[in-house]
Design a protein around this motif. Structure first.
Motif, mmCIF file in Angstrom:
data_model
loop_
_atom_site.group_PDB
_atom_site.id
_atom_site.type_symbol
_atom_site.label_atom_id
_atom_site.label_comp_id
_atom_site.label_asym_id
_atom_site.label_seq_id
_atom_site.Cartn_x
_atom_site.Cartn_y
_atom_site.Cartn_z
ATOM 1 N N ILE A 36 -16.563 -1.899 70.929
ATOM 2 C CA ILE A 36 -15.998 -1.081 72.014
ATOM 3 C C ILE A 36 -17.101 -0.125 72.435
ATOM 4 N N ASP A 37 -17.725 -0.435 73.571
ATOM 5 C CA ASP A 37 -18.900 0.340 73.979
ATOM 6 C C ASP A 37 -18.515 1.608 74.731
ATOM 7 N N THR A 48 -15.757 -1.506 79.613
ATOM 8 C CA THR A 48 -16.395 -1.920 78.348
ATOM 9 C C THR A 48 -15.580 -1.431 77.139
ATOM 10 N N CYS A 49 -14.298 -1.175 77.366
ATOM 11 C CA CYS A 49 -13.407 -0.777 76.262
ATOM 12 C C CYS A 49 -12.222 -1.735 76.223
ATOM 13 N N HIS A 50 -12.460 -2.943 76.716
ATOM 14 C CA HIS A 50 -11.431 -3.984 76.844
ATOM 15 C C HIS A 50 -10.902 -4.420 75.469
ATOM 16 N N ALA A 75 -13.091 -8.179 84.813
ATOM 17 C CA ALA A 75 -13.749 -8.196 83.496
ATOM 18 C C ALA A 75 -13.801 -9.638 82.995
ATOM 19 N N SER A 82 -4.552 -8.197 78.129
ATOM 20 C CA SER A 82 -5.739 -7.337 78.208
ATOM 21 C C SER A 82 -5.386 -5.922 78.644
ATOM 22 N N LEU A 101 -10.401 -7.356 69.734
ATOM 23 C CA LEU A 101 -11.519 -7.137 70.650
ATOM 24 C C LEU A 101 -12.009 -8.467 71.214
ATOM 25 N N ASN A 104 -17.245 -10.267 74.036
ATOM 26 C CA ASN A 104 -18.214 -9.258 74.456
ATOM 27 C C ASN A 104 -17.600 -8.419 75.563
ATOM 28 N N GLN A 105 -18.284 -7.339 75.889
ATOM 29 C CA GLN A 105 -17.723 -6.380 76.851
ATOM 30 C C GLN A 105 -18.480 -6.423 78.172
ATOM 31 N N HIS A 106 -19.402 -7.381 78.326
ATOM 32 C CA HIS A 106 -20.198 -7.310 79.552
ATOM 33 C C HIS A 106 -20.148 -8.610 80.340
#
Ligand SMILES: Cc1cc2nc3c(=O)[nH]c(=O)nc-3n(C[C@H](O)[C@H](O)[C@H](O)COP(=O)(O)OP(=O)(O)OC[C@H]3O[C@@H](n4cnc5c(N)ncnc54)[C@H](O)[C@@H]3O)c2cc1C
Ligand code: FES
Lengths: 106, 414
Positions: A36-37, A48-50, A75, A82, A101, A104-106
């Motif tokens: 969780i970025d 980026t907190c998905h 996203a 989600s 999670l 990835n977040q990107h």
């Protein structure tokens, strides 16, 4: 305190006591949970907190705002469950919450 | 350096600068399994914290100090990150691999991460040392600013950049008056396109913020040691109870420069955030970094940049693959506006406005041929998110579709 379980994509579990009033994102970040970025620190500006919220908890985690909805829309790896974890406020009612999670977040 | 520098998860890492970049580097090192000691030296008395809320939610009283901290105090002990707060690094000795502190302490390193950030530029004009002439970079600065705001107070903001405009919006929310004084003919002149500048100026104007454009500040006037006004060339005085100077920032490169590391307005690094010394990394606002998408080196001042470079350095030190390259991006909150910017408008030869400027829901796309270089989105997350993906993928777009808001961004980006 609410007990929240964060499950990384590789299955690693982090069971944490999170103070009510914080967001689910802050609970993860303050404990250095990888994955969780939260680039924007909770401003609903980065996605980026998905996380995925288990169906059983969907009612208690509240409605998505239009802003959250449209960020999530673009996203990656989005599913009906989600959420942006910075938009979920922790309360005693969320004691026992489980979130997963994405890869990835990107 | 002839010696080959290998990654080493047991190495001793010293981080200079306990800000957003430095604090994040310590966190990523531990996330990536780094086992060696980590020492973090920071000049400020606080644990690493987030600065963006200092001009936004925190200033308006909507966020507390705890929520600003990147990690709580306990985390540093648990993660075995030794802190030297209120510690100032005064010199580097790259031969011995040591950092000297003002306290006299000398700390050795295997790898060094320079995360010294930037400091607010000062105006070299008479009256700059009056009390009430403020900057906004640190939590202490923000405390001083907040104390000066409130109903009936008058704030003069010198410099119409993001921090200045955010502070003006927060001042209005707290019932204070605000006048923004800008040298250029428009606000955000260096960082945004004209459409956006005009839009923001009008939006602020409608909420009571006054503007002095094309204005050169000559001096701060004061009485009893406290600022009472900002004098412009031509003699006009903007009366105020506090003056916030927001005219940009200087990278804190001195340590690196004195140690002979290559600098160019910032410390020059590669895509692993490594400087010209393979044992020394530089990350965050202080780094002059490659931007492969734009085939340039540039210094960025943003949290996403600090985080990306913190990951690059941590990955290089522990010896794992670096993070996926990111499109530079930034956000700003003013009133009920969410501004999100992705990319940089380098080499752009056309712009397309999509959406309704008057309704405060629009985006400006900057294109080079049919490639999107940058997007500035106001209350328009789909345009921001899809635009960011288009910039990353370098996919050509149809300008006709892009200009038609009836065609969804999904379809435009397909
Ligand atoms: C008011 C404000 C609002 C902002 N809003 C946004 C925003 O909305 N979005 C966004 O993306 N970015 C925003 N930014 C920018 C963002 O905060 C910075 O890009 C980020 O803080 C950079 O992190 P850094 O660690 O490189 O530098 P910093 O956070 O500045 O940290 C550097 C630290 O190093 C310390 N230091 C310097 N020299 C030494 C030394 N010799 N010895 C010991 N310590 C030293 C400094 O005291 C400082 O604590 C904002 C900045 C400000 C000031
Ligand atoms: S932290 Fe950025 S959207 Fe949640």
């Amino acid at each position: 305190m609410a007990k929240i379980t964060y499950i990384e994509f590789d299955g690693t579990e982090h069971v944490l006591d999170v103070k009510p009033g914080l967001t689910v994102m802050e609970g993860a970040v303050k404990n250095n949970v990888p994955g969780i970025d939260a680039d924007c620190g909770g401003a609903c500006a980065c996605a980026t907190c998905h996380v995925y919220v288990d169906d059983a908890w969907a009612d208690r985690t509240g409605e998505k705002s239009a802003m959250e909805e449209s960020m999530l829309d673009f996203a990656e790896n989005v599913e009906p469950t989600s959420r942006l974890s910075c938009q979920i406020k922790v309360s005693d009612a969320l004691d026992g919450l489980v979130v997963r999670l994405p890869e990835n977040q990107h | 350096m002839s010696e080959a520098v290998v990654s080493d998860p047991k190495a001793k890492v010293v981080i200079v600068g306990a800000g957003h970049a430095g604090g994040s580097a310590a966190a990523f090192l531990r996330q990536y399994g780094h086992e060696g000691p980590i020492v973090m030296i920071g000049e400020e008395p606080l644990l690493p914290y987030q600065r963006p809320p200092l001009s936004k939610a925190w200033l308006k009283g909507e966020a507390d100090a705890d929520s600003l901290a990147l990690k709580p105090q306990e985390w540093y002990a648990e993660a075995n990150v030794a802190l030297r707060l209120e510690g100032v690094a005064t010199s580097l000795n790259r031969g011995d691999r040591t950092v000297s502190l003002a306290s006299g302490e000398v700390i050795s390193y295997d790898f060094l991460i320079l995360a010294t950030g930037a400091r607010a530029r000062e105006l070299p004009i008479p009256g700059a040392d009056l009390s009430g002439v403020l900057a906004l970079r640190t939590a202490a600065d923000a405390e001083a600013l907040k104390a000066a705001l409130g109903p009936g107070k008058r704030l003069a903001v010198v410099g119409g950049g993001y921090v200045g405009l955010e502070a003006a919006a927060s001042a209005r929310a707290l019932g204070a008056e605000a006048t923004v004084i800008e040298r250029e003919s428009r606000v955000l002149a260096r960082v945004a396109c004209e459409t956006l500048s005009t839009f923001f100026q009008d939006y602020h104007g409608a909420r009571g913020v006054k503007f002095e454009l094309n204005a050169n500040v000559e001096a701060f006037e004061g009485a009893d040691g406290h600022v009472t006004g900002v004098r412009l060339k031509g003699g006009e005085v903007v009366a105020c109870d506090a003056a916030l100077v927001g005219v940009g920032a200087h990278a804190n490169v001195e340590l690196a420069q004195d140690a002979g590391l290559e600098c160019a307005g910032g410390i020059v690094v590669d895509l692993e955030a490594r400087t010209s010394d393979p044992r020394v990394f530089a990350i965050g606002d202080v780094a002059h970094r490659p931007l492969p998408l734009y085939e340039r080196q540039f210094r960025l001042e943003s949290v996403p940049n600090a985080l990306e470079q913190a990951k690059q350095a941590a990955a290089a030190i522990v010896g794992r693959a670096g993070p996926a390259p990111e499109v530079p991006w930034f956000w700003s909150d003013q009133y009920d506006l969410k501004l999100q910017i992705a990319g940089l408008p380098f080499d752009a030869d056309s712009t397309i406005v999509r959406g309704d400027v008057a309704a405060a829901k629009f985006a400006v796309f900057h294109l080079k041929g049919d490639l999107v270089q940058a997007v500035e989105a106001v209350n328009a997350p789909p345009e921001f998110m899809a635009g960011k993906q288009l910039i990353a993928k370098r996919t050509p777009v149809s300008k006709t579709k892009l200009s038609d808001p009836a065609i969804s961004m999904k379809e435009v980006a397909a």
